[in-house]
Scaffold this motif. Structure first.
Motif, PDB file in Angstrom:
ATOM      1  N   VAL A 160     -10.560 -47.261 -29.102  1.00 48.52           N
ATOM      2  CA  VAL A 160      -9.391 -46.339 -29.212  1.00 48.52           C
ATOM      3  C   VAL A 160      -8.632 -47.424 -28.732  1.00 48.52           C
ATOM      4  CG1 VAL A 160      -7.744 -44.412 -29.047  1.00 48.52           C
ATOM      5  CG2 VAL A 160      -9.919 -44.252 -29.618  1.00 48.52           C
ATOM      6  N   VAL A 161      -7.634 -47.731 -29.651  1.00 49.81           N
ATOM      7  CA  VAL A 161      -6.458 -48.313 -28.878  1.00 49.81           C
ATOM      8  C   VAL A 161      -4.719 -47.853 -28.600  1.00 49.81           C
ATOM      9  CG1 VAL A 161      -4.745 -50.775 -28.981  1.00 49.81           C
ATOM     10  CG2 VAL A 161      -7.051 -50.594 -29.612  1.00 49.81           C
ATOM     11  N   VAL A 162      -4.279 -47.875 -27.503  1.00 49.69           N
ATOM     12  CA  VAL A 162      -3.782 -46.546 -27.044  1.00 49.69           C
ATOM     13  C   VAL A 162      -2.084 -47.707 -26.618  1.00 49.69           C
ATOM     14  CG1 VAL A 162      -2.397 -44.594 -26.317  1.00 49.69           C
ATOM     15  CG2 VAL A 162      -4.524 -44.826 -26.520  1.00 49.69           C
ATOM     16  N   THR A 163      -1.079 -47.820 -27.541  1.00 45.78           N
ATOM     17  CA  THR A 163       0.290 -48.264 -26.638  1.00 45.78           C
ATOM     18  C   THR A 163       1.437 -47.668 -25.938  1.00 45.78           C
ATOM     19  OG1 THR A 163       1.850 -48.510 -29.012  1.00 45.78           O
ATOM     20  CG2 THR A 163       0.048 -49.523 -28.650  1.00 45.78           C
ATOM     21  N   GLY A 164       1.681 -48.011 -25.127  1.00 54.13           N
ATOM     22  CA  GLY A 164       2.776 -47.257 -24.180  1.00 54.13           C
ATOM     23  C   GLY A 164       1.574 -46.400 -23.835  1.00 54.13           C
ATOM     24  N   ALA A 165       0.823 -46.537 -23.452  1.00 51.78           N
ATOM     25  CA  ALA A 165      -0.739 -45.964 -22.430  1.00 51.78           C
ATOM     26  C   ALA A 165      -0.254 -45.977 -20.951  1.00 51.78           C
ATOM     27  CB  ALA A 165      -2.084 -46.621 -22.587  1.00 51.78           C
ATOM     28  N   SER A 166       0.550 -46.529 -19.981  1.00 53.84           N
ATOM     29  CA  SER A 166       0.523 -46.458 -19.256  1.00 53.84           C
ATOM     30  C   SER A 166       1.771 -45.085 -18.333  1.00 53.84           C
ATOM     31  CB  SER A 166       1.463 -47.700 -18.618  1.00 53.84           C
ATOM     32  OG  SER A 166       3.506 -47.519 -18.906  1.00 53.84           O
ATOM     33  N   GLY A 167       2.370 -44.525 -19.658  1.00 53.53           N
ATOM     34  CA  GLY A 167       3.057 -43.433 -18.829  1.00 53.53           C
ATOM     35  C   GLY A 167       3.482 -42.027 -20.302  1.00 53.53           C
ATOM     36  N   GLY A 168       3.504 -41.138 -19.620  1.00 51.19           N
ATOM     37  CA  GLY A 168       3.846 -40.076 -21.159  1.00 51.19           C
ATOM     38  C   GLY A 168       2.848 -39.547 -21.849  1.00 51.19           C
ATOM     39  N   ILE A 169       3.067 -39.604 -22.347  1.00 51.76           N
ATOM     40  CA  ILE A 169       2.407 -39.199 -24.093  1.00 51.76           C
ATOM     41  C   ILE A 169       1.464 -40.441 -24.352  1.00 51.76           C
ATOM     42  CG2 ILE A 169       1.694 -39.270 -26.683  1.00 51.76           C
ATOM     43  CD1 ILE A 169       4.734 -37.677 -27.024  1.00 51.76           C
ATOM     44  N   GLY A 170       1.731 -41.671 -24.149  1.00 53.38           N
ATOM     45  CA  GLY A 170       1.060 -42.602 -24.494  1.00 53.38           C
ATOM     46  C   GLY A 170      -0.534 -42.232 -23.250  1.00 53.38           C
ATOM     47  N   ARG A 171       0.010 -42.135 -22.275  1.00 54.96           N
ATOM     48  CA  ARG A 171      -0.552 -41.994 -20.467  1.00 54.96           C
ATOM     49  C   ARG A 171      -1.378 -40.513 -21.161  1.00 54.96           C
ATOM     50  NH1 ARG A 171      -0.369 -43.464 -15.482  1.00 54.96           N
ATOM     51  NH2 ARG A 171      -1.713 -43.217 -13.947  1.00 54.96           N
ATOM     52  N   ALA A 172      -1.539 -39.179 -21.659  1.00 55.19           N
ATOM     53  CA  ALA A 172      -2.284 -38.549 -21.556  1.00 55.19           C
ATOM     54  C   ALA A 172      -2.933 -38.424 -22.721  1.00 55.19           C
ATOM     55  CB  ALA A 172      -1.293 -37.557 -21.873  1.00 55.19           C
ATOM     56  N   ARG A 223      -6.237 -40.774 -21.669  1.00 58.48           N
ATOM     57  CA  ARG A 223      -6.673 -39.805 -20.776  1.00 58.48           C
ATOM     58  C   ARG A 223      -7.835 -38.603 -21.263  1.00 58.48           C
ATOM     59  NH1 ARG A 223      -3.163 -37.096 -17.530  1.00 58.48           N
ATOM     60  NH2 ARG A 223      -2.609 -38.201 -16.112  1.00 58.48           N
ATOM     61  N   ALA A 224      -7.602 -38.095 -22.543  1.00 59.92           N
ATOM     62  CA  ALA A 224      -7.792 -37.394 -23.975  1.00 59.92           C
ATOM     63  C   ALA A 224      -8.965 -38.079 -24.429  1.00 59.92           C
ATOM     64  CB  ALA A 224      -7.306 -36.395 -24.162  1.00 59.92           C
ATOM     65  N   PHE A 225      -8.706 -39.061 -24.690  1.00 58.22           N
ATOM     66  CA  PHE A 225      -9.841 -39.832 -25.578  1.00 58.22           C
ATOM     67  C   PHE A 225     -10.850 -40.348 -24.357  1.00 58.22           C
ATOM     68  CE2 PHE A 225      -6.649 -41.178 -29.048  1.00 58.22           C
ATOM     69  CZ  PHE A 225      -7.607 -40.993 -29.828  1.00 58.22           C
ATOM     70  N   GLY A 226     -10.339 -40.819 -23.036  1.00 55.62           N
ATOM     71  CA  GLY A 226     -11.527 -40.979 -21.847  1.00 55.62           C
ATOM     72  C   GLY A 226     -12.300 -40.059 -21.781  1.00 55.62           C
ATOM     73  N   ALA A 227     -12.065 -38.926 -22.104  1.00 56.51           N
ATOM     74  CA  ALA A 227     -12.062 -37.724 -21.566  1.00 56.51           C
ATOM     75  C   ALA A 227     -13.488 -37.819 -22.350  1.00 56.51           C
ATOM     76  CB  ALA A 227     -11.579 -35.881 -20.714  1.00 56.51           C
ATOM     77  N   THR A 258      -2.057 -41.416 -40.691  1.00 54.08           N
ATOM     78  CA  THR A 258      -1.797 -40.204 -40.226  1.00 54.08           C
ATOM     79  C   THR A 258       0.134 -40.448 -39.058  1.00 54.08           C
ATOM     80  OG1 THR A 258      -2.268 -38.290 -40.341  1.00 54.08           O
ATOM     81  CG2 THR A 258      -3.200 -39.159 -38.283  1.00 54.08           C
ATOM     82  N   MET A 259       0.284 -39.056 -39.252  1.00 52.41           N
ATOM     83  CA  MET A 259       1.545 -39.215 -38.441  1.00 52.41           C
ATOM     84  C   MET A 259       1.935 -37.968 -38.100  1.00 52.41           C
ATOM     85  SD  MET A 259       5.649 -41.476 -38.734  1.00 52.41           S
ATOM     86  CE  MET A 259       6.461 -40.843 -37.544  1.00 52.41           C
ATOM     87  N   VAL A 260       2.654 -37.999 -36.227  1.00 52.65           N
ATOM     88  CA  VAL A 260       2.337 -36.379 -35.734  1.00 52.65           C
ATOM     89  C   VAL A 260       3.724 -35.828 -35.252  1.00 52.65           C
ATOM     90  CG1 VAL A 260       1.296 -35.309 -33.660  1.00 52.65           C
ATOM     91  CG2 VAL A 260      -0.260 -36.459 -35.125  1.00 52.65           C
ATOM     92  N   ALA A 286       1.317 -32.593 -26.171  1.00 50.26           N
ATOM     93  CA  ALA A 286       0.856 -34.052 -27.521  1.00 50.26           C
ATOM     94  C   ALA A 286      -0.397 -34.612 -27.402  1.00 50.26           C
ATOM     95  CB  ALA A 286       1.823 -35.061 -27.039  1.00 50.26           C
ATOM     96  N   ALA A 287      -0.757 -34.641 -26.756  1.00 55.76           N
ATOM     97  CA  ALA A 287      -2.386 -35.535 -26.677  1.00 55.76           C
ATOM     98  C   ALA A 287      -3.574 -34.690 -27.472  1.00 55.76           C
ATOM     99  CB  ALA A 287      -2.826 -35.967 -25.539  1.00 55.76           C
ATOM    100  N   ARG A 288      -3.642 -33.397 -27.306  1.00 53.45           N
ATOM    101  CA  ARG A 288      -4.308 -32.481 -27.842  1.00 53.45           C
ATOM    102  C   ARG A 288      -3.792 -32.950 -30.283  1.00 53.45           C
ATOM    103  NH1 ARG A 288      -3.662 -28.736 -24.274  1.00 53.45           N
ATOM    104  NH2 ARG A 288      -1.649 -27.369 -24.897  1.00 53.45           N
TER     105      ARG A 288
END
Length: 338
Positions: free
Chosen positions: A9-21, A24-28, A183-185, A218-220
């Motif tokens: 999985v690639v997440v941009t903006g992953a250092s904070g906010g929604i991207g960080r969450a 973390r959720a994919f990591g779990a 898809t878009m959220v 948002a992460a869910r």
């Protein structure tokens, strides 16, 4: 159900906010997560979060406004983690100010990060997914992709652009009978650190327009969309639904309402801190900054759940239940009439 363990999985903006969450959720779920952002302190902390949750992390300092950096990051991901299964575009920046107070180069920078960053990320993902005929791209949007509000002309313009781009691309993939999904959220107001680091020319501290949701909501939604990408989009939060319906039914009335309330509702009663950082040109968690994490300053005002999100994810079940109730009511009515 697709096996989500060991997904790449690639997440941009992953250092904070929604991207960080989201990261973390994919990591779990024990995914192998590549983290793209500019700030190294936030990236390092995000990588630590993922490893602590049981996943594998690859931190890649990247400015998503630079297409060559994005493409090089995608190459690194596939070399070190494997073929990309899911690409989540989250990274953005903005300016809180009246349009007349935004400089041309600032507007351009917001557009390059918050719109073209999504385009470049999607290009990198599809270049690798389409030959395999497998993969999903999730665009993290906003209710503001449909409804512009005052003080956010640059951000709303970018989100509207992402929405149009997403719809056009989805049509093309459907016409090609591709198994690659997009898809878009569409998100509501979320308690992220952006209100402490976005360039602001407001007299008071910026805030999300209530009701406010925690980043984990948002992460869910993003994880669910990644697992169920056939839907063109998902709406998160009752406020998103209400805003989009109101905008479709009475946009002129909403214009006037926002003109009266929009400036005040986006500011707290406290003056903007004189030393507030601005991440437009440089990351707020740079050499002199710190890790901001996923949450902003509004935990006390933020909800950790969204009933509407559950309803959006289970609309088929709700429709079936509604039909069953209607049929039962009709049978009872007929019995009373006989």
């Amino acid at each position: 159900m697709t096996d989500t363990r060991n997904q790449v999985v690639v997440v941009t903006g992953a250092s904070g906010g929604i991207g960080r969450a989201v990261a973390r959720a994919f990591g779990a779920r024990h995914a192998r997560v590549a983290l793209l952002a500019r700030g190294e302190k936030g990236l390092k902390a995000a990588a630590d979060d993922i490893r602590a949750a049981g996943g594998t992390a690859l931190a890649l300092p990247t400015d998503v406004a630079d297409v060559e950096q994005v493409d090089a990051a995608a190459d690194r991901v596939e070399e070190e983690l494997g073929p990309i299964d899911v690409w989540v575009n989250v990274a953005f920046t903005s300016v809180f100010a009246r349009f007349a107070d935004i400089r041309p180069e600032e507007f351009r920078r917001v557009t390059e990060v918050s719109y073209l960053g999504y385009v470049y990320g999607t290009m990198a993902a599809l270049d690798r997914m389409k030959p395999r005929d497998h993969g999903t791209v999730v665009q993290v949007g906003s209710a503001l992709a449909y409804r512009g509000i005052p003080l956010q002309t640059a951000y709303c313009g970018a989100k509207h652009a992402v929405q149009g781009f997403h719809e056009s691309l989805r049509c093309e993939l459907l016409s090609e009978r591709s198994k690659v999904r997009v898809t878009m959220v569409q998100m509501p107001a979320v308690n992220t650190p952006q209100f402490s680091w976005v360039l602001s020319r407001l007299p008071h501290h910026a805030q999300p327009v209530p009701p406010i949701y925690q980043p984990e909501v948002a992460a869910r939604a993003v994880l669910y969309a990644a697992d169920h990408p056939r839907r063109r989009e998902y709406w998160v939060g009752g406020s998103t639904v209400g805003t989009l319906i109101a905008n479709a039914v009475a946009p002129g009335v909403l214009d006037r309402y926002l003109a009266d309330t929009g400036l005040r509702s986006q500011q707290t009663a406290h003056p903007k801190p004189a030393d507030q950082p601005a991440n437009l040109w440089h990351p707020a968690d740079g050499p002199r900054g710190h890790d901001f994490g996923a949450h902003g300053e509004f935990d006390a005002k933020s909800s950790p759940r969204s009933l509407q999100l559950w309803a959006s994810q289970h609309h088929g079940l709700l429709a079936a239940g509604g039909s069953a109730l209607a049929a039962t009511a009709l049978a009872l009515w007929r019995r009373t009439r006989s």
